[in-house]
Design a protein around this motif. Structure first.
Motif, PDB file in Angstrom:
ATOM      1  N   UNK A 204       0.944  -0.897   0.039  1.00 33.50           N
ATOM      2  CA  UNK A 204       0.176  -0.015  -0.208  1.00 33.50           C
ATOM      3  C   UNK A 204       0.920   1.369  -0.012  1.00 33.50           C
ATOM      4  N   UNK A 205       2.278   1.630   0.971  1.00 35.58           N
ATOM      5  CA  UNK A 205       2.573   2.441   0.666  1.00 35.58           C
ATOM      6  C   UNK A 205       3.473   2.589  -0.500  1.00 35.58           C
ATOM      7  N   UNK A 206       3.526   1.303  -1.436  1.00 34.64           N
ATOM      8  CA  UNK A 206       3.879   1.453  -2.815  1.00 34.64           C
ATOM      9  C   UNK A 206       3.534   2.331  -3.523  1.00 34.64           C
ATOM     10  N   UNK A 207       2.275   1.728  -3.457  1.00 36.01           N
ATOM     11  CA  UNK A 207       1.050   2.540  -4.422  1.00 36.01           C
ATOM     12  C   UNK A 207       1.216   3.690  -4.314  1.00 36.01           C
ATOM     13  N   UNK A 208       1.178   4.330  -2.607  1.00 33.66           N
ATOM     14  CA  UNK A 208       0.834   6.192  -2.526  1.00 33.66           C
ATOM     15  C   UNK A 208       2.253   6.532  -3.325  1.00 33.66           C
ATOM     16  N   UNK A 209       3.094   5.909  -2.726  1.00 30.02           N
ATOM     17  CA  UNK A 209       4.022   6.618  -3.432  1.00 30.02           C
ATOM     18  C   UNK A 209       4.148   6.519  -4.888  1.00 30.02           C
ATOM     19  N   UNK A 210       3.654   5.511  -5.863  1.00 31.93           N
ATOM     20  CA  UNK A 210       3.525   5.452  -7.113  1.00 31.93           C
ATOM     21  C   UNK A 210       2.255   6.933  -7.857  1.00 31.93           C
ATOM     22  N   UNK A 211       1.574   6.704  -6.835  1.00 29.85           N
ATOM     23  CA  UNK A 211       0.552   7.791  -6.876  1.00 29.85           C
ATOM     24  C   UNK A 211       0.734   9.328  -6.520  1.00 29.85           C
ATOM     25  N   UNK A 212       2.114   9.821  -6.471  1.00 29.89           N
ATOM     26  CA  UNK A 212       2.859  11.102  -6.377  1.00 29.89           C
ATOM     27  C   UNK A 212       3.315  11.581  -6.978  1.00 29.89           C
ATOM     28  N   UNK A 213       3.146  10.169  -8.222  1.00 27.86           N
ATOM     29  CA  UNK A 213       5.010  10.894  -9.755  1.00 27.86           C
ATOM     30  C   UNK A 213       4.641  12.016 -10.117  1.00 27.86           C
ATOM     31  N   UNK A 214       4.186  12.946 -10.356  1.00 29.98           N
ATOM     32  CA  UNK A 214       4.147  14.089 -10.938  1.00 29.98           C
ATOM     33  C   UNK A 214       3.616  14.750  -9.847  1.00 29.98           C
ATOM     34  N   UNK A 215       4.500  14.876  -8.359  1.00 30.62           N
ATOM     35  CA  UNK A 215       4.285  15.951  -7.551  1.00 30.62           C
ATOM     36  C   UNK A 215       5.370  17.399  -7.436  1.00 30.62           C
ATOM     37  N   UNK A 216       5.142  18.014  -7.753  1.00 32.27           N
ATOM     38  CA  UNK A 216       6.524  18.568  -8.564  1.00 32.27           C
ATOM     39  C   UNK A 216       7.671  18.891  -7.233  1.00 32.27           C
ATOM     40  N   UNK A 217       7.004  18.734  -5.999  1.00 37.92           N
ATOM     41  CA  UNK A 217       7.603  19.325  -4.683  1.00 37.92           C
ATOM     42  C   UNK A 217       9.005  17.581  -4.326  1.00 37.92           C
ATOM     43  N   UNK A 218       7.795  16.625  -4.792  1.00 36.58           N
ATOM     44  CA  UNK A 218       8.649  15.850  -4.495  1.00 36.58           C
ATOM     45  C   UNK A 218       9.867  15.599  -5.841  1.00 36.58           C
ATOM     46  N   UNK A 219       9.524  15.698  -7.318  1.00 38.00           N
ATOM     47  CA  UNK A 219      10.176  15.718  -7.714  1.00 38.00           C
ATOM     48  C   UNK A 219      11.760  16.656  -7.653  1.00 38.00           C
ATOM     49  N   UNK A 220      11.390  17.862  -7.258  1.00 33.73           N
ATOM     50  CA  UNK A 220      12.293  18.232  -6.886  1.00 33.73           C
ATOM     51  C   UNK A 220      13.463  18.030  -5.062  1.00 33.73           C
ATOM     52  N   UNK A 221      12.443  17.167  -4.714  1.00 35.89           N
ATOM     53  CA  UNK A 221      13.239  16.907  -3.017  1.00 35.89           C
ATOM     54  C   UNK A 221      14.369  15.707  -3.790  1.00 35.89           C
ATOM     55  N   UNK A 222      13.643  14.448  -4.656  1.00 33.16           N
ATOM     56  CA  UNK A 222      14.335  13.691  -5.872  1.00 33.16           C
ATOM     57  C   UNK A 222      15.835  14.043  -6.329  1.00 33.16           C
ATOM     58  N   UNK A 223      15.552  15.198  -6.722  1.00 36.19           N
ATOM     59  CA  UNK A 223      16.674  15.691  -7.664  1.00 36.19           C
ATOM     60  C   UNK A 223      17.993  15.921  -6.369  1.00 36.19           C
ATOM     61  N   UNK A 224      17.473  16.318  -4.962  1.00 39.96           N
ATOM     62  CA  UNK A 224      18.323  16.970  -4.125  1.00 39.96           C
ATOM     63  C   UNK A 224      18.853  16.219  -3.552  1.00 39.96           C
ATOM     64  N   UNK A 225      18.781  14.537  -3.598  1.00 41.52           N
ATOM     65  CA  UNK A 225      19.417  13.183  -3.527  1.00 41.52           C
ATOM     66  C   UNK A 225      19.550  13.424  -2.055  1.00 41.52           C
ATOM     67  N   UNK A 226      18.562  13.850  -0.753  1.00 36.02           N
ATOM     68  CA  UNK A 226      19.489  13.752   0.228  1.00 36.02           C
ATOM     69  C   UNK A 226      19.904  12.125   0.760  1.00 36.02           C
ATOM     70  N   UNK A 227      20.826  12.041   1.562  1.00 39.13           N
ATOM     71  CA  UNK A 227      20.913  10.942   1.881  1.00 39.13           C
ATOM     72  C   UNK A 227      20.567  11.032   3.959  1.00 39.13           C
ATOM     73  N   UNK A 228      19.742  12.066   4.403  1.00 40.94           N
ATOM     74  CA  UNK A 228      19.626  12.059   5.794  1.00 40.94           C
ATOM     75  C   UNK A 228      17.876  12.950   5.828  1.00 40.94           C
ATOM     76  N   UNK A 229      16.725  12.766   6.471  1.00 39.06           N
ATOM     77  CA  UNK A 229      15.696  12.842   6.666  1.00 39.06           C
ATOM     78  C   UNK A 229      15.080  13.452   7.711  1.00 39.06           C
ATOM     79  N   UNK A 230      15.378  14.893   8.093  1.00 41.83           N
ATOM     80  CA  UNK A 230      14.149  15.021   9.478  1.00 41.83           C
ATOM     81  C   UNK A 230      12.995  15.165  10.122  1.00 41.83           C
TER      82      UNK A 230
END
Length: 458
Positions: A204-230
């Protein structure tokens, strides 16, 4: 020749009402449905009852706005807005008067197209409070299934349930966030805990993540390649910390992550946190010379685990920390847990058990220094369950009298300066438990005097 008797009319299908207020809770329900824990879909009509319990619902983020909501809601036949159903009342404050429950049930059956004779089952969260308590009172003949969407399931029930509700609770569905630890929630009602399968929840978590495919803020976060999350937790809203202290807590998380070697960091603030929190972090990141990305979109933290694959998650006592460890194998570290554990009041506060579990299991980021943070073991150590039972008894002794012997044994063997923060001396004194000190005898004497005076009418 007599005519054959007419065939009896078919019985109306069972209706299942699923009350939910968070996407994480909805994900838990979706996983339980997928695993067949509520029977076959064709055998029931399923209603998703959405509740917005924010202090000011009109200004808060709606569940329907969260990425992934639509794909989960599609598992249900009908979606109903509880806030609209009881308007202008607030979901957390409204409950029916006892003499009105029959009328409310008739009204809701009519509004939600439930036949008068159709059997109803309830699946609710936080049965101790509204709106779950209100639903259980209105559908007074219905079986109740409680699902727990976080660490609070391991703690005792917050308030004693009326027997008319407690006797109808069938089970407590919960995630295996701390494998090997049995929930205390509703143990006094003899409700059996039942695990939601790991693979179903992870899917289900994977299903939710797939549904956010077109989220621009998420794409920007992925591009930053973070290694730690607060992970931010708006503790100031609960009057546990001041806004300045909580802001400092987040900065401490950042500094600890940098000290551990991370140079690209993602901050996921609490949805209701003020913008000033991220500004303070921006200034600290600039001072430290690291890249900080703040993501305040309508996304689950778990979606970021799925898409950004951090190698460290830092928080105070968030359930999302344990989701990271249990379902993604990500190392987690804590910051400020001991301070919050000392601050929360009253002692019965339901956050005490999540804090206790986090403090006992999760490495302290400050103590790690520059050393790599180890992964949590999948199975809880043997030391955890006795500690949780002890704290649970101290929180709700009247609801769990059977835990007293366990609490006494743990206190005699383990209470020392390294464990004193889990229990308050005044609480030990009031319960006449080991560690309460000499005042325990005085407390017993005062109770005896009060009982005697009451008996004599003095």
């Amino acid at each position: 020749m007599p005519l054959p008797a007419p065939a009896p009319a078919p019985a109306p299908p069972r209706t299942q009402i699923f009350q939910v207020s968070t996407l994480y809770g909805l994900a838990t329900l979706a996983a339980a449905l997928d695993a067949g824990q509520f029977g076959r879909a064709r055998d029931s009509r399923r209603i998703l009852l959405v509740s917005n319990n924010a202090a000011v619902p009109e200004t808060a983020l709606r569940l329907e706005e969260m990425r992934g909501y639509g794909t989960l809601a599609a598992r249900f036949d009908t979606v109903v807005d509880w806030n609209e159903a009881i308007s202008p009342h607030h979901p957390s404050g409204w409950g029916p008067r006892s003499e009105e429950t029959v009328l409310w049930q008739r009204a809701f059956r009519l509004a939600w197209d439930i036949a008068p004779e159709a059997p109803v089952e309830l699946a609710v969260e936080s049965i101790q409070v509204n709106p779950a308590r209100a639903l259980a009172a209105i559908f007074s003949e219905s079986a109740v299934h409680v699902y727990a969407d976080g660490l609070m399931s391991y703690g005792p029930t917050r308030n004693r349930l009326p027997q008319s509700i407690a006797c109808r609770v069938r089970r407590v569905l919960h995630l295996d966030l701390v494998a090997g630890l049995r929930p205390l929630l509703l143990a006094e009602a003899s409700a059996e805990p039942e695990l939601v399968p790991d693979d179903a929840f992870r899917a289900v978590l994977s299903e939710i993540a797939a549904a956010a495919e077109d989220d621009r803020k998420l794409a920007a976060a992925e591009a930053a390649a973070p290694t730690a999350m607060l992970l931010g937790q708006y503790l100031a809203a609960l009057s546990i910390l001041t806004p300045e202290e909580e802001e400092g807590l987040h900065v401490t998380m950042l500094r600890g992550a940098v000290r551990a070697g991370h140079t690209s960091i993602l901050f996921k603030p609490h949805p209701t946190a003020p913008a000033g929190y991220s500004r303070a972090l921006d200034e600290a990141a600039a001072e430290l010379g690291v890249r900080l990305t703040t993501l305040d979109g309508p996304l689950l933290a778990e979606t970021l685990y799925e898409r950004c694959a951090p190698t460290l998650v830092v928080g105070c006592f968030s359930t999302a920390m344990f989701t990271a460890a249990a379902y993604y194998g990500i190392p987690v570290a804590r910051v400020g847990t001991r301070l919050v554990l000392d601050r929360i009041t009253p002692y019965e506060n339901s956050n005490r058990i999540p804090l206790t579990i986090t403090d006992h299991l999760v490495p302290d980021l400050d103590a790690q220094g520059s050393e790599p943070v180890p992964r949590l073991p999948r199975t809880a150590p043997d030391t955890l369950a006795p500690l949780v039972r002890t704290v649970g008894y101290c929180m709700q002794a009247k609801l769990n009298p059977g835990l007293r012997a366990d609490a006494e044994a743990w206190l005699r063997e383990h209470l020392d300066p390294t464990t004193q923060h889990y229990v308050k001396r005044r609480r030990l004194q009031s319960l006449t438990l080991p560690g309460g000190g000499p005042r325990g005898a005085a407390v017993r004497l005062r109770r005896t005097v009060r009982r005697t005076r009451s008996t004599l009418g003095l």
